[in-house]
Design a protein around this motif. Structure first.
Motif, PDB file in Angstrom:
ATOM      1  N   ASN A  96       0.799  -1.228   0.000  1.00  0.00           N
ATOM      2  CA  ASN A  96       0.000   0.000   0.000  1.00  0.00           C
ATOM      3  C   ASN A  96       0.837   1.287   0.000  1.00  0.00           C
ATOM      4  OD1 ASN A  96      -2.445  -1.469   0.110  1.00  0.00           O
ATOM      5  ND2 ASN A  96      -2.203  -1.741   2.306  1.00  0.00           N
ATOM      6  N   THR A  97       2.161   1.164   0.043  1.00  0.00           N
ATOM      7  CA  THR A  97       3.006   2.355   0.115  1.00  0.00           C
ATOM      8  C   THR A  97       3.414   2.845  -1.272  1.00  0.00           C
ATOM      9  OG1 THR A  97       5.060   1.073   0.275  1.00  0.00           O
ATOM     10  CG2 THR A  97       3.930   1.604   2.344  1.00  0.00           C
ATOM     11  N   ASN A  98       3.803   4.139  -1.351  1.00  0.00           N
ATOM     12  CA  ASN A  98       4.256   4.723  -2.616  1.00  0.00           C
ATOM     13  C   ASN A  98       5.727   4.434  -2.888  1.00  0.00           C
ATOM     14  OD1 ASN A  98       2.364   7.059  -1.178  1.00  0.00           O
ATOM     15  ND2 ASN A  98       1.792   6.604  -3.279  1.00  0.00           N
ATOM     16  N   ALA A  99       6.514   4.361  -1.826  1.00  0.00           N
ATOM     17  CA  ALA A  99       7.951   4.160  -1.964  1.00  0.00           C
ATOM     18  C   ALA A  99       8.451   3.332  -0.786  1.00  0.00           C
ATOM     19  CB  ALA A  99       8.680   5.500  -2.010  1.00  0.00           C
ATOM     20  N   TYR A 275      11.017  12.510  -1.580  1.00  0.00           N
ATOM     21  CA  TYR A 275      10.323  13.421  -2.500  1.00  0.00           C
ATOM     22  C   TYR A 275      10.913  13.337  -3.894  1.00  0.00           C
ATOM     23  CZ  TYR A 275       6.704  16.559  -0.749  1.00  0.00           C
ATOM     24  OH  TYR A 275       5.508  17.089  -0.373  1.00  0.00           O
ATOM     25  N   GLU A 276      12.243  13.413  -3.969  1.00  0.00           N
ATOM     26  CA  GLU A 276      12.927  13.357  -5.259  1.00  0.00           C
ATOM     27  C   GLU A 276      12.681  12.014  -5.935  1.00  0.00           C
ATOM     28  OE1 GLU A 276      17.025  14.235  -4.645  1.00  0.00           O
ATOM     29  OE2 GLU A 276      16.635  16.221  -3.799  1.00  0.00           O
ATOM     30  N   LEU A 277      12.683  10.964  -5.140  1.00  0.00           N
ATOM     31  CA  LEU A 277      12.481   9.611  -5.645  1.00  0.00           C
ATOM     32  C   LEU A 277      11.146   9.499  -6.382  1.00  0.00           C
ATOM     33  CD1 LEU A 277      14.249   7.037  -5.211  1.00  0.00           C
ATOM     34  CD2 LEU A 277      12.693   6.415  -3.371  1.00  0.00           C
ATOM     35  N   LEU A 278      10.121  10.149  -5.837  1.00  0.00           N
ATOM     36  CA  LEU A 278       8.784  10.083  -6.417  1.00  0.00           C
ATOM     37  C   LEU A 278       8.492  11.222  -7.386  1.00  0.00           C
ATOM     38  CD1 LEU A 278       6.972   8.929  -3.197  1.00  0.00           C
ATOM     39  CD2 LEU A 278       7.070   7.660  -5.335  1.00  0.00           C
ATOM     40  N   ASN A 279       9.528  12.045  -7.659  1.00  0.00           N
ATOM     41  CA  ASN A 279       9.384  13.149  -8.608  1.00  0.00           C
ATOM     42  C   ASN A 279       8.332  14.157  -8.137  1.00  0.00           C
ATOM     43  OD1 ASN A 279      10.300  14.342 -11.006  1.00  0.00           O
ATOM     44  ND2 ASN A 279       8.600  13.514 -12.196  1.00  0.00           N
ATOM     45  N   TYR A 280       8.311  14.415  -6.845  1.00  0.00           N
ATOM     46  CA  TYR A 280       7.370  15.365  -6.269  1.00  0.00           C
ATOM     47  C   TYR A 280       7.983  16.764  -6.163  1.00  0.00           C
ATOM     48  CZ  TYR A 280       4.089  11.736  -4.638  1.00  0.00           C
ATOM     49  OH  TYR A 280       3.176  10.720  -4.558  1.00  0.00           O
ATOM     50  N   ILE A 281       7.126  17.759  -6.277  1.00  0.00           N
ATOM     51  CA  ILE A 281       7.523  19.141  -6.005  1.00  0.00           C
ATOM     52  C   ILE A 281       6.445  19.789  -5.134  1.00  0.00           C
ATOM     53  CG2 ILE A 281       8.869  19.386  -8.134  1.00  0.00           C
ATOM     54  CD1 ILE A 281       6.493  21.014  -9.296  1.00  0.00           C
ATOM     55  N   ALA A 286      -1.066  31.286  -0.393  1.00  0.00           N
ATOM     56  CA  ALA A 286      -0.753  32.237   0.680  1.00  0.00           C
ATOM     57  C   ALA A 286      -1.868  33.258   0.853  1.00  0.00           C
ATOM     58  CB  ALA A 286       0.567  32.956   0.369  1.00  0.00           C
ATOM     59  N   GLY A 287      -2.394  33.314   2.072  1.00  0.00           N
ATOM     60  CA  GLY A 287      -3.411  34.302   2.402  1.00  0.00           C
ATOM     61  C   GLY A 287      -3.423  34.517   3.901  1.00  0.00           C
ATOM     62  N   VAL A 288      -4.178  35.503   4.371  1.00  0.00           N
ATOM     63  CA  VAL A 288      -4.189  35.819   5.798  1.00  0.00           C
ATOM     64  C   VAL A 288      -4.790  34.691   6.630  1.00  0.00           C
ATOM     65  CG1 VAL A 288      -4.185  38.321   5.511  1.00  0.00           C
ATOM     66  CG2 VAL A 288      -6.367  37.087   5.509  1.00  0.00           C
ATOM     67  N   LYS A 289      -5.676  33.913   6.038  1.00  0.00           N
ATOM     68  CA  LYS A 289      -6.264  32.781   6.757  1.00  0.00           C
ATOM     69  C   LYS A 289      -5.268  31.639   6.891  1.00  0.00           C
ATOM     70  CE  LYS A 289     -10.625  34.019   7.455  1.00  0.00           C
ATOM     71  NZ  LYS A 289     -11.204  34.094   8.821  1.00  0.00           N
ATOM     72  N   GLU A 290      -4.482  31.428   5.801  1.00  0.00           N
ATOM     73  CA  GLU A 290      -3.631  30.241   5.793  1.00  0.00           C
ATOM     74  C   GLU A 290      -2.520  30.363   4.752  1.00  0.00           C
ATOM     75  OE1 GLU A 290      -5.428  26.061   5.787  1.00  0.00           O
ATOM     76  OE2 GLU A 290      -4.893  26.314   3.664  1.00  0.00           O
ATOM     77  N   VAL A 291      -1.326  29.941   5.153  1.00  0.00           N
ATOM     78  CA  VAL A 291      -0.237  29.707   4.206  1.00  0.00           C
ATOM     79  C   VAL A 291      -0.010  28.208   4.197  1.00  0.00           C
ATOM     80  CG1 VAL A 291       2.239  29.955   3.783  1.00  0.00           C
ATOM     81  CG2 VAL A 291       0.877  31.958   4.403  1.00  0.00           C
ATOM     82  N   ARG A 292      -0.043  27.620   2.987  1.00  0.00           N
ATOM     83  CA  ARG A 292      -0.053  26.157   2.929  1.00  0.00           C
ATOM     84  C   ARG A 292       0.836  25.630   1.800  1.00  0.00           C
ATOM     85  NH1 ARG A 292      -5.278  22.597   4.155  1.00  0.00           N
ATOM     86  NH2 ARG A 292      -4.456  20.523   3.723  1.00  0.00           N
ATOM     87  N   ALA A 293       1.479  24.492   2.055  1.00  0.00           N
ATOM     88  CA  ALA A 293       2.278  23.801   1.051  1.00  0.00           C
ATOM     89  C   ALA A 293       1.457  22.659   0.467  1.00  0.00           C
ATOM     90  CB  ALA A 293       3.561  23.265   1.676  1.00  0.00           C
ATOM     91  N   TRP A 294       1.572  22.464  -0.847  1.00  0.00           N
ATOM     92  CA  TRP A 294       0.839  21.407  -1.543  1.00  0.00           C
ATOM     93  C   TRP A 294       1.816  20.560  -2.347  1.00  0.00           C
ATOM     94  CZ3 TRP A 294      -4.352  21.163  -0.507  1.00  0.00           C
ATOM     95  CH2 TRP A 294      -4.938  22.313   0.028  1.00  0.00           C
ATOM     96  N   THR A 295       1.644  19.258  -2.296  1.00  0.00           N
ATOM     97  CA  THR A 295       2.517  18.330  -3.012  1.00  0.00           C
ATOM     98  C   THR A 295       1.886  17.918  -4.333  1.00  0.00           C
ATOM     99  OG1 THR A 295       3.377  17.426  -0.955  1.00  0.00           O
ATOM    100  CG2 THR A 295       3.656  16.078  -2.913  1.00  0.00           C
ATOM    101  N   ILE A 296       2.670  18.008  -5.415  1.00  0.00           N
ATOM    102  CA  ILE A 296       2.224  17.537  -6.728  1.00  0.00           C
ATOM    103  C   ILE A 296       3.380  16.819  -7.415  1.00  0.00           C
ATOM    104  CG2 ILE A 296       0.515  19.367  -7.028  1.00  0.00           C
ATOM    105  CD1 ILE A 296       2.513  20.738  -8.955  1.00  0.00           C
ATOM    106  N   VAL A 297       3.071  16.131  -8.508  1.00  0.00           N
ATOM    107  CA  VAL A 297       4.106  15.486  -9.313  1.00  0.00           C
ATOM    108  C   VAL A 297       4.697  16.509 -10.268  1.00  0.00           C
ATOM    109  CG1 VAL A 297       4.559  13.697 -11.039  1.00  0.00           C
ATOM    110  CG2 VAL A 297       2.984  13.241  -9.155  1.00  0.00           C
ATOM    111  N   ASP A 298       6.006  16.524 -10.368  1.00  0.00           N
ATOM    112  CA  ASP A 298       6.683  17.434 -11.282  1.00  0.00           C
ATOM    113  C   ASP A 298       6.157  17.218 -12.699  1.00  0.00           C
ATOM    114  OD1 ASP A 298       8.398  19.322 -12.259  1.00  0.00           O
ATOM    115  OD2 ASP A 298      10.219  18.123 -12.037  1.00  0.00           O
TER     116      ASP A 298
END
Length: 364
Positions: A96-99, A275-281, A286-298
């Protein structure tokens, strides 16, 4: 987009210690095989200084980093593919794992027992590889049984699947992992339902003593020679050092790493390498309510990236407002970037760049 890595290896190679360091959880770690029976799962944040830099400028109510889920899978042994040592259960957890983070013991310590009585990371790796390959061979043979007759009567999709699984079977029978099979992405898609264990990307983590964490030792030299030609990453990490650093504050940890000749902790290096292994970036909102990081495939385009936030964003995508990270930091705010002409309007064909700060416009 979730990232789940499974930590595998023989018993007593340092898996659970490393898991505790990664997740700061308290998985039982003891000097005997099968200490870990049920898989321990820990969710950890991905270290990214850019998130803090953006937040320092925006001063949001909330900061949300992206995360990695780490699964500590019980130590595998020879015969696991046939059920030895609860092997089938453990192999199911890996599926069930990605890597895969494959931990090999590359340190000498007579006080810590080894399941096979001696320290040999090359042998240890081959034991794990063989068990995973045997389990994949079982899945491949079952697939061949299902599609062969259909392929023979002229079904084109079945013929394509049959050709792929036969190629993979050939590799497995030579003692090679499925990921070494030369297939294009469309061919891999045909058999993605098999979720093959040895098709998953692998990061080898050589668990070394303190003096070997920078340059390695005679164990790591042999190990590196054994994986030449494999499409896999390798890191030297001391689980013992990492466990000591857990108790330190940030300043002491930084000084400790500097004394060791390291720029990052082993934990940070493992996460970034996964992250690099799975080709993720990563991109940011960014806003006053929330600053958030999101993971996607390069390589993802703007609508796909928007869909990671919510599927409605992808379906109703109109455009994306994009600011490069370096511009955001240089000018200090979205409005300043807009005034300086550094905010771009991008359409459906825009390929997202690591570090982009994005705002999506969409129809409900």
């Amino acid at each position: 987009m979730g990232l789940q890595c499974g930590i595998v290896g023989l018993p007593n190679v340092g898996k659970s210690t490393l898991f505790n360091c990664l997740s700061n959880a308290k998985a039982e770690s003891a000097n005997y095989p099968f200490c870990t029976i049920e898989p321990n799962v820990g969710t950890i944040t991905v270290p990214d200084q850019r998130l803090k830099q953006i937040a320092d400028l925006v001063k949001p109510e909330k900061i949300v980093p992206t995360t990695v889920e780490i699964v500590d899978i019980a130590g595998l042994v020879k015969g696991a593919s046939k059920g030895e040592g609860l092997g089938n259960q453990f192999l199911g957890n890996i599926r069930n794992t990605n890597a895969i983070l494959h931990v090999v013991r590359c340190f000498d310590n007579e006080n810590i027992a080894h399941v096979d009585g001696s320290i040999d990371p090359v042998r240890d790796k081959e034991i794990i590889d063989t068990e995973l390959q045997l389990k994949d061979l079982e899945a491949i043979d079952n697939k061949i049984d299902k599609v062969k007759k259909i392929a023979e009567i002229g079904d084109k999709e079945a013929k394509s699947i049959y050709d792929v699984v036969v190629q993979i079977k050939r590799q497995l029978e030579q003692g090679k992992s499925a990921r070494t099979t030369k297939l294009d992405p469309k061919q891999w898609d045909l058999i993605k339902d098999l979720n093959l264990l040895t098709a998953k990307p692998v990061l080898y983590v050589c668990n070394v003593d303190e003096s070997s964490v920078v340059d390695g030792n005679h164990h790591t030299e042999r190990f590196m020679e054994s994986i030449v030609g494999e499409d896999a990453g390798v890191l030297f990490v001391s689980a013992q050092i990492e466990s000591e650093m857990i108790e330190m504050d940030a300043d002491d940890r930084e000084l400790f790493l500097e004394d060791m000749g390291l720029k990052q902790s082993g934990v940070d290096r493992i996460i970034h390498s996964a992250y690099e292994l799975l080709n993720y970036i990563t991109y940011f909102t960014a806003g006053v309510k929330e600053v958030r990081a999101w993971t996607i495939v390069d390589g993802m385009k703007a609508p796909e990236a928007a869909g990671v936030i919510h599927t409605d964003f992808a379906k109703g995508f109109i455009r994306a407002e994009v600011i490069a990270f370096k511009d955001y930091i240089e000018y200090g705010s979205e409005s300043a970037c807009r005034d300086a002409g550094k905010l771009r309007i991008e359409g459906k064909d825009y390929v997202v760049v690591d570090g982009d700060i994005m705002h999506f416009r969409f129809n409900v």
